[in-house]
Design a protein around this motif. Structure first.
Motif, PDB file in Angstrom:
ATOM      1  N   LYS A  48       0.984  15.004  -5.762  1.00  0.00           N
ATOM      2  CA  LYS A  48       1.979  14.040  -6.213  1.00  0.00           C
ATOM      3  C   LYS A  48       2.979  13.711  -5.119  1.00  0.00           C
ATOM      4  O   LYS A  48       3.670  12.698  -5.190  1.00  0.00           O
ATOM      5  N   GLU A  49       3.061  14.557  -4.099  1.00  0.00           N
ATOM      6  CA  GLU A  49       3.993  14.300  -3.000  1.00  0.00           C
ATOM      7  C   GLU A  49       3.657  13.001  -2.264  1.00  0.00           C
ATOM      8  O   GLU A  49       4.511  12.413  -1.597  1.00  0.00           O
ATOM      9  N   ILE A  50       2.383  12.568  -2.344  1.00  0.00           N
ATOM     10  CA  ILE A  50       1.992  11.320  -1.689  1.00  0.00           C
ATOM     11  C   ILE A  50       2.808  10.151  -2.224  1.00  0.00           C
ATOM     12  O   ILE A  50       3.207   9.256  -1.487  1.00  0.00           O
ATOM     13  N   TRP A  51       3.112  10.177  -3.524  1.00  0.00           N
ATOM     14  CA  TRP A  51       3.834   9.048  -4.130  1.00  0.00           C
ATOM     15  C   TRP A  51       5.310   9.065  -3.758  1.00  0.00           C
ATOM     16  O   TRP A  51       6.041   8.130  -4.071  1.00  0.00           O
ATOM     17  N   GLY A  52       5.770  10.137  -3.114  1.00  0.00           N
ATOM     18  CA  GLY A  52       7.141  10.175  -2.643  1.00  0.00           C
ATOM     19  C   GLY A  52       7.290   9.622  -1.237  1.00  0.00           C
ATOM     20  O   GLY A  52       8.392   9.579  -0.700  1.00  0.00           O
ATOM     21  N   LEU A  53       6.176   9.223  -0.603  1.00  0.00           N
ATOM     22  CA  LEU A  53       6.227   8.651   0.755  1.00  0.00           C
ATOM     23  C   LEU A  53       6.707   7.201   0.651  1.00  0.00           C
ATOM     24  O   LEU A  53       5.943   6.291   0.342  1.00  0.00           O
ATOM     25  N   LYS A  54       7.970   6.978   0.935  1.00  0.00           N
ATOM     26  CA  LYS A  54       8.595   5.684   0.675  1.00  0.00           C
ATOM     27  C   LYS A  54       8.044   4.559   1.530  1.00  0.00           C
ATOM     28  O   LYS A  54       8.136   3.394   1.173  1.00  0.00           O
ATOM     29  N   LYS A  55       7.477   4.882   2.717  1.00  0.00           N
ATOM     30  CA  LYS A  55       7.005   3.824   3.610  1.00  0.00           C
ATOM     31  C   LYS A  55       5.493   3.646   3.563  1.00  0.00           C
ATOM     32  O   LYS A  55       4.945   2.852   4.305  1.00  0.00           O
ATOM     33  N   LEU A  56       4.805   4.391   2.682  1.00  0.00           N
ATOM     34  CA  LEU A  56       3.348   4.295   2.598  1.00  0.00           C
ATOM     35  C   LEU A  56       2.950   2.922   2.068  1.00  0.00           C
ATOM     36  O   LEU A  56       3.416   2.499   1.014  1.00  0.00           O
ATOM     37  N   GLU A  57       2.079   2.228   2.806  1.00  0.00           N
ATOM     38  CA  GLU A  57       1.634   0.896   2.419  1.00  0.00           C
ATOM     39  C   GLU A  57       0.167   0.856   2.028  1.00  0.00           C
ATOM     40  O   GLU A  57      -0.221   0.099   1.157  1.00  0.00           O
ATOM     41  N   VAL A  58      -0.658   1.656   2.700  1.00  0.00           N
ATOM     42  CA  VAL A  58      -2.091   1.632   2.425  1.00  0.00           C
ATOM     43  C   VAL A  58      -2.572   3.059   2.204  1.00  0.00           C
ATOM     44  O   VAL A  58      -2.350   3.932   3.047  1.00  0.00           O
ATOM     45  N   LEU A  59      -3.219   3.305   1.049  1.00  0.00           N
ATOM     46  CA  LEU A  59      -3.772   4.619   0.726  1.00  0.00           C
ATOM     47  C   LEU A  59      -5.242   4.450   0.407  1.00  0.00           C
ATOM     48  O   LEU A  59      -5.610   3.727  -0.513  1.00  0.00           O
ATOM     49  N   ASP A  60      -6.128   5.101   1.182  1.00  0.00           N
ATOM     50  CA  ASP A  60      -7.575   4.958   1.041  1.00  0.00           C
ATOM     51  C   ASP A  60      -8.189   6.342   0.844  1.00  0.00           C
ATOM     52  O   ASP A  60      -8.293   7.124   1.783  1.00  0.00           O
ATOM     53  N   LEU A  61      -8.563   6.661  -0.401  1.00  0.00           N
ATOM     54  CA  LEU A  61      -9.116   7.978  -0.731  1.00  0.00           C
ATOM     55  C   LEU A  61     -10.492   7.863  -1.372  1.00  0.00           C
ATOM     56  O   LEU A  61     -10.955   8.796  -2.034  1.00  0.00           O
ATOM     57  N   LYS A  62     -11.172   6.761  -1.158  1.00  0.00           N
ATOM     58  CA  LYS A  62     -12.459   6.535  -1.801  1.00  0.00           C
ATOM     59  C   LYS A  62     -13.497   7.539  -1.302  1.00  0.00           C
ATOM     60  O   LYS A  62     -13.452   8.013  -0.172  1.00  0.00           O
ATOM     61  N   GLY A  63     -14.489   7.823  -2.149  1.00  0.00           N
ATOM     62  CA  GLY A  63     -15.634   8.604  -1.724  1.00  0.00           C
ATOM     63  C   GLY A  63     -15.390  10.097  -1.668  1.00  0.00           C
ATOM     64  O   GLY A  63     -16.069  10.800  -0.917  1.00  0.00           O
TER      65      GLY A  63
END
Length: 558
Positions: free
Chosen positions: A140-155
């Protein structure tokens, strides 16, 4: 000087003492390199993909495999993709989704889980860990990254998969041509379940460790107060010493306006500011990425558009003057004319010629009779193409716009088109591409390779131009609300391709345009727009080639 020396002595003692306490309590500095090493420890890496990630004084974490940093050595991109063997081998893509070339990819994949320490990468914008053997829950810490624009976790094999967000929200925020619902997510500030995110990585690391003792806290607070007081005294001393000497010069600089074009009336700072109503909202005629624009009627025959820039966008006056001096030489019939500028520590603005026809965005929305005439639409497309071809191929160094969209294209009362906001991004030298620390531009118009890798070239402007042409000839916007019924990321490019594949090409064009034709010319322009937006940069035409095609099918002149 004695006071200044005492200040630096106490400051150094404070920094040394405070740093020792932090190092003693935490066992090391919490920099991005340390975060990456902790993240590595949560992965299984049987093939040594992360062999360059070592704690070595001679190793810079910004040179590690898959890591990209900004000028402050903060991680802005982490791309550790495995092979997409389930979708046709390395380098394959889902329709409309754009990834970097994977031609050199092998079967190496990472295993294990994603450690919550990933939340410590505070400046990260792109995080791609797709097509690996990762499992467990997505931290859940990923959603606290305020500057994250692209998240690619496929596969991967995460518990519960990748959270599926509202399709319309994703399409508006990401702006790619097309991608499946669980592939790329734009981090939302209003992410549902935000209250359940839990402790940050720093909180996790501190569990089971004692905090600072009261006497240590008191020492730090006392030292901070001393440093602050001394700093105020030093600044006050320097300010009073220089104020009398520079006050007159500063007043003169504040009111100076540099004018490039001969006009029949003098321009001063007071005249321009008064003509804009002191930058009143009632005089505002537009907002853009670099600031707001105001109408300034100095006299009945001298009306200007004043773009007020956000002070602080530039590193300092020298950088601003250098870039504006370069823009003075950039002149073309289809570029908005730069009349002059003002720059000081508190105020920066550019003065352009005022165009009474408004911008292309309003022109498209209104769709009056001229907006449905082929000769008018063709002229606008050709004017913009000529302006871009000039910036790309006749300027030295070349100028990349990076924010081509309808609101940055202005019209006069004869439907001549003029490109604005050119040159306010970084000017390039002779290199073909440039890596930036952030993505300029507007979602829906940004080229996919630029958004994914922060690597920009003139072909990124070509992509944006193709989107503008599709909006110009159709009744759709780049991210039209009607696309919400389709898959995530479905945009105007996907829609146009769908219409062509179903034999409904005429339905792409705005009402009445197909009937007045000629249909062959309309189809050629449609194909040009789609070719400008293909994935492969080598297939996209240059703007010079686009100009050549449009001139070949030019209708009778207005």
């Amino acid at each position: 000087m004695k006071l200044l020396g005492l200040f630096f002595l106490l400051f150094n003692l404070f920094v040394f003492s405070f740093s020792r306490k932090l190092l003693t309590k935490s066992g090391g500095l919490h920099d991005d390199g340390a975060v990456l090493l902790k993240l590595k420890s949560s992965f299984s890496d049987p093939n040594g993909l992360l062999s360059s990630w070592v704690s070595d004084s001679s190793s810079n974490h910004c040179s590690w495999y898959g890591v990209t940093c900004n000028s402050d050595l903060k991680v802005v991109s982490l791309i550790l993709r495995g092979c997409d063997v389930g979708e046709g081998g390395s380098g394959s893509t889902s329709r409309g989704l754009h990834f970097p070339d994977l031609s050199s990819c092998s079967s190496r994949r990472l295993g294990g889980e994603i450690s919550p320490v990933v939340g410590g990468l505070s400046e990260i914008r792109v995080l791609s860990l797709s097509f690996n053997h990762l499992r467990g829950e997505i931290p859940k810490e990923i959603w606290g990254l305020k500057k994250l624009e692209v998240l690619d976790l496929k596969g991967n094999s995460f518990i519960g998969g990748v959270r599926v967000l509202d399709p319309l929200k994703i399409s508006k925020l990401v702006g790619f041509s097309s991608f499946s619902s669980n592939v790329v997510l734009r981090k939302l500030m209003s992410y549902e379940g935000e209250d359940d995110i839990g402790p940050s990585p720093a909180d996790d690391d501190s569990s089971g460790k004692s905090g600072l003792y009261p006497i240590e806290i008191a020492s730090i607070v006392s030292a901070s107060v001393i440093v602050f007081v001394l700093l105020v005294l030093v600044l006050f001393f320097l300010y009073t010493k220089k104020w009398k000497r520079n006050s007159q010069i500063q007043v003169d600089e504040i009111k100076e306006i540099k004018v490039f074009v001969d006009i029949d009336t003098p321009l001063t700072y007071e005249i321009i500011v008064r003509a804009t109503g002191f930058f009143s909202n009632s005089y505002c005629i537009g907002h853009g990425g670099f600031g707001s624009t105001y109408k300034a009627e100095v006299s009945p025959t001298n009306v200007f558009a004043v773009k007020r820039l956000s002070v602080g966008r530039f590193q300092g006056d020298q950088q601003f003057h250098a870039e504006i001096s370069a823009l003075e030489m950039v002149k073309h019939p289809n570029l908005v004319m730069l009349i002059g500028y003002h720059a000081s520590e508190t105020e920066m603005f550019l003065i352009y010629n005022y165009l009474s026809g408004g911008n292309l965005e309003d022109f498209i929305k209104e769709r009056t009779k001229p907006a449905m005439e082929w000769k008018v639409l063709h002229k606008i497309a050709l004017d913009v193409a000529r302006a871009l071809a000039y910036l790309h191929e006749q300027c030295s160094p070349k100028v990349l716009h990076r924010d081509i969209k309808p609101s940055n294209i202005l019209l006069d009362d004869k439907f001549n088109a003029y490109l604005s906001d050119f040159g306010l991004s970084k000017l390039l030298g002779t290199s073909q591409s440039h890596v930036t620390t952030g993505v300029a531009g507007t979602f829906g118009y940004v080229a996919p390779e630029y958004a994914m890798t922060c690597r920009v070239s003139e072909k990124a402007d070509v992509y944006s131009y193709g989107i503008v042409v599709l909006e110009l000839i159709s009744d759709k916007r780049a991210l039209d609300p009607s696309f919400s019924a389709h898959e995530n990321g479905f945009n105007i490019v996907s829609w146009a391709h769908m219409m062509l594949s179903q034999g409904k090409a005429k339905e792409v064009f705005t009402k009445g345009l197909w009937e007045t034709g000629p249909a062959d010319d309309l189809v050629q322009v449609l194909h040009l727009a789609l070719k400008c937006t293909v994935d492969s940069l080598s297939i996209r035409p240059t703007m010079k080639q686009a100009v050549k095609l449009l001139k070949r099918i030019q209708p009778n002149r207005l």
